[in-house]
Design a protein around this motif. Structure first.
Motif, PDB file in Angstrom:
ATOM      1  N   ASP A  40       0.831  -1.203   0.000  1.00  7.75           N
ATOM      2  CA  ASP A  40       0.000   0.000   0.000  1.00  7.75           C
ATOM      3  C   ASP A  40       0.872   1.262   0.000  1.00  7.75           C
ATOM      4  OD1 ASP A  40      -2.265  -1.595   0.132  1.00  7.75           O
ATOM      5  OD2 ASP A  40      -2.237  -1.640   2.326  1.00  7.75           O
ATOM      6  N   LEU A  97      -0.647 -10.277   6.234  1.00  7.49           N
ATOM      7  CA  LEU A  97      -1.048  -8.898   6.524  1.00  7.49           C
ATOM      8  C   LEU A  97      -0.698  -8.513   7.957  1.00  7.49           C
ATOM      9  CD1 LEU A  97      -2.573  -9.099   3.801  1.00  7.49           C
ATOM     10  CD2 LEU A  97      -4.416  -7.798   4.870  1.00  7.49           C
ATOM     11  N   LYS A  98      -0.954  -9.420   8.897  1.00  8.98           N
ATOM     12  CA  LYS A  98      -0.676  -9.141  10.302  1.00  8.98           C
ATOM     13  C   LYS A  98       0.830  -8.976  10.524  1.00  8.98           C
ATOM     14  CE  LYS A  98      -1.409 -10.969  14.959  1.00  8.98           C
ATOM     15  NZ  LYS A  98      -1.973 -12.101  15.754  1.00  8.98           N
ATOM     16  N   SER A 133       2.037  -5.550   8.774  1.00 13.08           N
ATOM     17  CA  SER A 133       1.549  -4.345   9.453  1.00 13.08           C
ATOM     18  C   SER A 133       2.212  -4.167  10.819  1.00 13.08           C
ATOM     19  CB  SER A 133       0.032  -4.403   9.615  1.00 13.08           C
ATOM     20  OG  SER A 133      -0.338  -5.492  10.440  1.00 13.08           O
ATOM     21  N   ARG A 140       6.305   2.606   8.592  1.00  8.68           N
ATOM     22  CA  ARG A 140       5.190   1.677   8.748  1.00  8.68           C
ATOM     23  C   ARG A 140       4.601   1.327   7.384  1.00  8.68           C
ATOM     24  NH1 ARG A 140       4.946  -1.220  13.362  1.00  8.68           N
ATOM     25  NH2 ARG A 140       5.457   0.088  15.146  1.00  8.68           N
ATOM     26  N   THR A 193       1.779  -1.302   5.137  1.00  6.46           N
ATOM     27  CA  THR A 193       0.695  -2.288   5.085  1.00  6.46           C
ATOM     28  C   THR A 193       0.631  -2.864   3.674  1.00  6.46           C
ATOM     29  OG1 THR A 193      -0.975  -0.616   4.523  1.00  6.46           O
ATOM     30  CG2 THR A 193      -0.648  -1.113   6.872  1.00  6.46           C
ATOM     31  N   SER A 243      -2.095  -5.117   0.778  1.00  2.20           N
ATOM     32  CA  SER A 243      -3.439  -5.595   0.434  1.00  2.20           C
ATOM     33  C   SER A 243      -3.332  -6.897  -0.349  1.00  2.20           C
ATOM     34  CB  SER A 243      -4.189  -4.540  -0.375  1.00  2.20           C
ATOM     35  OG  SER A 243      -4.305  -3.333   0.344  1.00  2.20           O
ATOM     36  N   ARG A 293      -7.583  -0.460   1.708  1.00  5.54           N
ATOM     37  CA  ARG A 293      -6.261  -1.101   1.819  1.00  5.54           C
ATOM     38  C   ARG A 293      -6.090  -1.855   3.140  1.00  5.54           C
ATOM     39  NH1 ARG A 293      -5.432   3.487  -1.300  1.00  5.54           N
ATOM     40  NH2 ARG A 293      -4.206   3.149  -3.212  1.00  5.54           N
ATOM     41  N   ASN A 294      -4.946  -2.552   3.238  1.00  3.82           N
ATOM     42  CA  ASN A 294      -4.628  -3.375   4.428  1.00  3.82           C
ATOM     43  C   ASN A 294      -5.756  -4.357   4.711  1.00  3.82           C
ATOM     44  OD1 ASN A 294      -3.013  -4.286   6.528  1.00  3.82           O
ATOM     45  ND2 ASN A 294      -3.917  -2.884   8.004  1.00  3.82           N
ATOM     46  N   CYS A 295      -6.291  -4.972   3.644  1.00  5.64           N
ATOM     47  CA  CYS A 295      -7.373  -5.939   3.826  1.00  5.64           C
ATOM     48  C   CYS A 295      -7.289  -6.992   2.721  1.00  5.64           C
ATOM     49  CB  CYS A 295      -8.743  -5.262   3.803  1.00  5.64           C
ATOM     50  SG  CYS A 295      -9.137  -4.423   2.254  1.00  5.64           S
TER      51      CYS A 295
END
Length: 513
Positions: free
Chosen positions: A392, A455-456, A459, A471, A473, A475, A506-508
């Motif tokens: 992202d 993802l975990k 992030s 930082r 993230t 997707s 995002r981040n999903c």
């Protein structure tokens, strides 16, 4: 008015008799007021409770309604108890919290023999033993409630094959297990065995397989329990012999090709050494060794051809060896050059197969692997999933911190993907900040769990560049091959789901239906 009151009195007495009530003053008062209310008559004596309650503060009125206070005597009893309390507000809340807490503990004790529960019980006892406050009791009450809500004892169902139907008596469970004759074969995973059987049915030499073999392999992959069928076991034995026949026929064809090559070599060597005049001891040794080779069955022709070659080599070749000695330096130089070129070729192949920056597979390698896994799917029905990842706001990282920082992040993301992947999985860089992972023998649900883990991890990872934390993230879009017509359509659907994830904040992860 008096006549109406008399009628109410008569009806009240009838009502009390009908309900078989002893006509005490309290019962009479209650029935009389009820009848008067039904007739729509307002009697001052019946309004005393409401009048007294209306003079209290609203919190007390609400509490009285919850307690369902029905008459003046109950109201006075409530007021007396309130007056006798040291701190009415906190005491009421504390008592309510303690009651609920005890209920939670008793409910939990009924369902467990659990280390987590034991630890939670100890904490509860320590809380109660200290100076108790409403907040501390409320906190413990919520912890017990969360434990009870999330407790899962479905693992005990695994004991049912050993005759254990009820799991509320651990001593009884242990006694049954100690007496049970455990059969290791009952614990075999038929799915794993089915995969081994399918692998055994695949020809090891032949490039294609019989339609019947492909069909039975597909059936076993979808329904491993068929292995318990006697008919299926007989079919497997028969099909293994078919698989062996396929390999034998393929080997015969290859031997035939080798025979033609040997004929050509024999002819050329005979012509090449026709000018020689001296026999060579080394070639005679080769000839003796070839005579000693024991090749049975259909391979005797190959043996004869090899012996013919040795006979040809046994003819005078001294002139040939002399010329070879003169050219030895040239040959060594050429060998050195060839070795150098081979090393460079290996490096080029490695670069083609692996992305130089991230260390994961290249896009070309991904296409090769996708074709390979699709072939396995077409032949044996082995399911696979594709996970499409995209970092992202990667352009913002490059613009803010520079391309070196971006390269560091790409390299780290590649390492994270490889870390959480299995040996059978393929991780590749599709282009730019996009990565793709192929997950063989993986259901859609398991692929989603894998994506969630990635993802975990990303992030929560601290990307450090020049002592500055960045930082990041990522997707993801997920697609299962079994839900689509072709591998190309599966890849395209994973890409579409990735686009949906980008548009959803995002981040999903997006994976469709």
């Amino acid at each position: 008015m008096a006549s109406i009151i008399n009628e109410v009195i008569k009806d009240a007495i009838k009502e009390a008799n009908a309900k078989h009530l002893v006509l005490t003053p309290d019962n009479y008062y209650s029935v009389f007021c009820e009848v008067a209310k039904k007739r729509g008559i307002v009697v001052e004596d019946c309004q005393k409770l409401e009048k007294y309650m209306s003079k209290l503060d609203s919190p007390y009125q609400l509490e009285l309604k919850k307690m369902n206070v029905k008459n003046v005597d109950e109201l006075f009893a409530y007021i007396s108890s309130r007056l006798n309390r040291l701190n009415p507000a906190d005491t009421t809340k504390l008592l309510q919290s303690l009651v609920i807490l005890n209920k939670r503990i008793l409910q939990s004790i009924n369902v467990l023999h659990n280390t987590e529960a034991k630890n939670l019980s100890n904490v509860s006892l320590q809380t109660i033993n200290r100076q108790v406050s409403v907040d501390s009791v409320e906190l413990m009450k919520d912890k017990w409630f969360n434990f009870l809500s999330n407790y899962d004892d479905s693992y005990l169902k695994k004991l049912e094959p050993y005759g254990i139907k009820q799991s509320d008596d651990i001593q009884k469970i242990i006694n049954i297990l100690l007496k049970a004759k455990l059969n290791p074969s009952e614990n075999l995973d038929l799915k794993d065995i089915a995969e081994l059987v399918v692998a055994a049915l695949v020809p090891s030499i032949a490039s294609s397989m019989n339609d019947e073999l492909a069909s039975i392999s597909s059936e076993l992959s979808k329904q491993p329990e068929l292995l318990q069928s006697t008919g299926m076991q007989d079919d497997i034995k028969r099909f293994i012999l078919k698989r062996v026949d396929l390999d034998k026929n393929e080997f015969k064809n290859k031997i035939g090709t080798l025979d033609e090559i040997l004929n050509d070599i024999d002819s050329k060597i005979s012509h090449f050494i026709s000018i020689s005049s001296t026999s060579q001891t080394g070639v005679k040794t080769i000839k003796q060794d070839l005579h000693g080779v024991n090749i049975a069955g259909d391979y005797t022709l190959v043996k004869e051809k090899l012996i013919n070659i040795a006979n040809s080599l046994d003819i005078e070749i001294s002139d040939f060896l002399s010329k070879m000695n003169e050219s030895d330096k040239t040959i060594k130089a050429l060998q050195s050059k060839v070795s150098e070129l081979e090393a460079k070729l290996d490096e080029a192949r490695e670069e083609i197969q692996n992305d130089f920056l991230t260390g994961v597979g290249s896009k070309k390698a991904f296409n090769i692997e996708l074709n390979r896994i699709e072939s396995v799917y077409q032949r044996y029905g082995v399911e696979y999933c594709i996970c499409f990842f995209d970092i992202d706001h990667f352009k913002t990282v490059n613009d803010t911190y520079g391309h070196d920082a971006g390269d560091t992040i790409l390299s780290t993301v590649g390492k994270i993907l490889k870390k959480y992947s299995r040996d059978v999985d393929f991780v590749g860089r599709y282009g730019g900040e996009e990565f793709v992972v192929i997950l063989p023998r993986t259901s859609k649900q398991d692929a989603i769990l894998f994506a969630q883990k990635i993802l975990k991890s990303i992030s929560g990872f601290k990307f450090i560049y020049k002592d500055e934390e960045i930082r990041i993230t990522i997707s993801c879009g997920v697609a299962s091959r079994i839900k689509h017509a072709t591998s190309k359509e599966t890849l395209q659907k994973a890409d579409e789901h990735l686009y949906e994830a980008k548009n959803s904040g995002r981040n999903c992860i997006k994976y469709g239906q």
